[in-house]
Design an enzyme around this catalytic site. Structure first.
Site, PDB file in Angstrom:
ATOM      1  N   ARG A  64       0.735  -1.302  -0.063  1.00 50.84           N
ATOM      2  CA  ARG A  64       0.007  -0.123  -0.058  1.00 50.84           C
ATOM      3  C   ARG A  64       1.130   1.181   0.102  1.00 50.84           C
ATOM      4  O   ARG A  64       0.555   2.163  -0.965  1.00 50.84           O
ATOM      5  CB  ARG A  64      -0.889   0.063   1.104  1.00 50.84           C
ATOM      6  CG  ARG A  64      -2.239  -0.610   1.093  1.00 50.84           C
ATOM      7  CD  ARG A  64      -2.662  -1.352   2.551  1.00 50.84           C
ATOM      8  NE  ARG A  64      -1.635  -2.264   2.772  1.00 50.84           N
ATOM      9  CZ  ARG A  64      -1.614  -3.538   2.263  1.00 50.84           C
ATOM     10  NH1 ARG A  64      -2.582  -3.855   1.774  1.00 50.84           N
ATOM     11  NH2 ARG A  64      -0.832  -4.478   2.641  1.00 50.84           N
ATOM     12  N   THR A  65       1.952   1.490   0.879  1.00 50.90           N
ATOM     13  CA  THR A  65       2.498   2.723   1.014  1.00 50.90           C
ATOM     14  C   THR A  65       3.190   3.053  -0.093  1.00 50.90           C
ATOM     15  O   THR A  65       3.064   4.285  -0.762  1.00 50.90           O
ATOM     16  CB  THR A  65       3.469   2.752   2.359  1.00 50.90           C
ATOM     17  OG1 THR A  65       2.789   1.917   3.431  1.00 50.90           O
ATOM     18  CG2 THR A  65       3.912   3.786   2.641  1.00 50.90           C
ATOM     19  N   LYS A 100      25.798  -3.567   0.173  1.00 50.89           N
ATOM     20  CA  LYS A 100      27.320  -3.372   0.079  1.00 50.89           C
ATOM     21  C   LYS A 100      27.853  -2.893   1.390  1.00 50.89           C
ATOM     22  O   LYS A 100      28.951  -2.793   1.542  1.00 50.89           O
ATOM     23  CB  LYS A 100      27.921  -2.933  -1.071  1.00 50.89           C
ATOM     24  CG  LYS A 100      27.277  -3.587  -2.109  1.00 50.89           C
ATOM     25  CD  LYS A 100      27.823  -2.832  -3.781  1.00 50.89           C
ATOM     26  CE  LYS A 100      26.823  -2.826  -4.654  1.00 50.89           C
ATOM     27  NZ  LYS A 100      27.081  -1.506  -5.617  1.00 50.89           N
ATOM     28  N   ARG A 123      11.205   3.852   3.712  1.00 49.21           N
ATOM     29  CA  ARG A 123      11.073   3.008   4.859  1.00 49.21           C
ATOM     30  C   ARG A 123      11.972   1.997   5.269  1.00 49.21           C
ATOM     31  O   ARG A 123      12.912   1.568   4.231  1.00 49.21           O
ATOM     32  CB  ARG A 123       9.656   1.918   4.134  1.00 49.21           C
ATOM     33  CG  ARG A 123       9.336   0.858   5.138  1.00 49.21           C
ATOM     34  CD  ARG A 123       8.188  -0.161   4.701  1.00 49.21           C
ATOM     35  NE  ARG A 123       7.126   0.477   4.892  1.00 49.21           N
ATOM     36  CZ  ARG A 123       5.624   0.294   4.763  1.00 49.21           C
ATOM     37  NH1 ARG A 123       5.781  -1.385   4.389  1.00 49.21           N
ATOM     38  NH2 ARG A 123       4.734   0.941   5.159  1.00 49.21           N
ATOM     39  N   HIS A 134       4.812   5.927  11.643  1.00 47.56           N
ATOM     40  CA  HIS A 134       4.402   5.617  10.205  1.00 47.56           C
ATOM     41  C   HIS A 134       3.321   6.804  10.014  1.00 47.56           C
ATOM     42  O   HIS A 134       2.330   6.517  10.008  1.00 47.56           O
ATOM     43  CB  HIS A 134       3.645   4.210   9.982  1.00 47.56           C
ATOM     44  CG  HIS A 134       3.431   3.748   8.693  1.00 47.56           C
ATOM     45  ND1 HIS A 134       3.393   4.641   7.642  1.00 47.56           N
ATOM     46  CD2 HIS A 134       2.851   2.855   8.264  1.00 47.56           C
ATOM     47  CE1 HIS A 134       3.114   3.949   6.653  1.00 47.56           C
ATOM     48  NE2 HIS A 134       2.698   2.913   6.795  1.00 47.56           N
TER      49      HIS A 134
END
Ligand code: CP
Length: 304
Positions: A52-53, A82, A103, A131
């Site tokens: 969704r986000t 890395k 995120r 959030h």
């Protein structure tokens, strides 16, 4: 301007965002969206999975005329694999994009990234911390469904300890009067001591419970949450609590006629799919509202 936490907002800013989201919803319904972000590039980089986000942010950017560059599964497919630091990743993205949606599984990591760049960074979820765009879309949903943001009883159910959606929505709802919270969880997933102290220090009206039945007839919003497997270091601990609360039709029958059932999604077992056809099941409408709020937030970070 970065969007890191719902705690950063004043009530008048939140009201403006809600009103802008409503304008965005209307403009999409009328197929009349202004391309206010034409010429902008939005980078979406996700070090944790998302449906969704990420996709609603990308849709929001495209609907407003922006272009997107996107790194999904960035833990494995970006140079973080890395060993590149989150700060260097933010510095690099700010060379390419006009705003960054990020995120990450580590609480506080998005704030760390934001310290090295003036390019707006939007927190799309940092571990169990915040959030903020979810909190705002949840608030927009409650306003749309109930027609008010005060005098509400809200029960959060499930993984209270790790819920970043709870930590984002509660500070927003406390901007309005007479809201009461119930936090319902198994004993292993109760509020953390620090967050309980925050609630007490700020005079927030709440009760902690371990029984769902106690609250059903009292609440205006029943907010189910997923027990988040990814926050457990020991799988046996997760297995023990994962199905602690499963909402079934027999529970829905005990809710007020105008109560709504919310869930940030994804769900696993915590809401029986039979409930999806109930008019009080608001969780798919809630996810849809994410598009309008994220359009409003993209405009907000560009002062448009
Ligand atoms: N609610 C939410 O954040 O969903 P995603 O993890 O799919 O983005």
């Amino acid at each position: 301007m970065h969007i890191l936490s719902t705690n950063q907002f004043k009530k008048d800013e939140v009201e403006k965002l809600l009103s802008r989201a409503s304008e965005m919803e209307k403009s999409l319904r009328d197929s009349n969206t202004s391309k206010l972000l034409s010429g902008k590039i939005i980078a979406c980089i996700f070090f944790e999975p998302s449906t969704r986000t990420r996709l609603s942010f990308e849709t929001a950017a495209l609907r407003l005329g922006a272009n997107i560059i996107s790194a999904e599964n960035a833990m494995g497919n970006s140079s973080a694999y890395k060993g590149e630091t989150i700060e260097d990743t933010a510095r690099m993205l700010s060379c390419y994009a006009d705003a960054i949606v990020m995120r990450h599984p580590a609480a506080g990591s998005i704030e760390t990234a934001s310290k090295v760049t003036e390019t707006p960074i939007i927190n799309a979820g940092d571990g169990a911390n915040q959030h903020p765009t979810q909190g705002l879309l949840d608030l927009y949903t409650i306003q749309k469904e109930h027609g008010r943001l005060d005098n509400l009883s809200i029960a959060f159910v499930g993984d209270i300890l790790n819920s970043r959606t709870l930590r984002s929505l509660v500070p927003l709802l406390t901007m309005w009067k007479n809201n009461k919270f119930y936090f319902i969880s198994p004993k292993e997933l109760v509020l953390g001591d620090e967050y309980r102290k925050y609630l007490n220090d700020n005079g927030i009206n709440f009760e902690e419970k371990n029984n769902l039945e106690d609250c059903l007839s009292k609440v205006d919003v029943l907010y189910m949450t997923r027990v988040q497997k990814e926050r457990f270091s020991n799988i046996a601990d997760y297995e023990k609590v994962k199905d602690s609360f499963i909402l079934k039709m027999e529970h829905v029958g005990k809710l007020k006629s105008d109560a709504i059932i919310m869930h940030p999604l994804p769900r696993v077992n915590e809401i029986d799919t039979e409930i999806d056809k109930e008019k009080r099941a608001a969780y798919f409408r809630q996810a849809q509202n994410g598009l309008y709020i994220r359009m409003a937030l993209l405009l907000h970070v560009f002062n448009l």
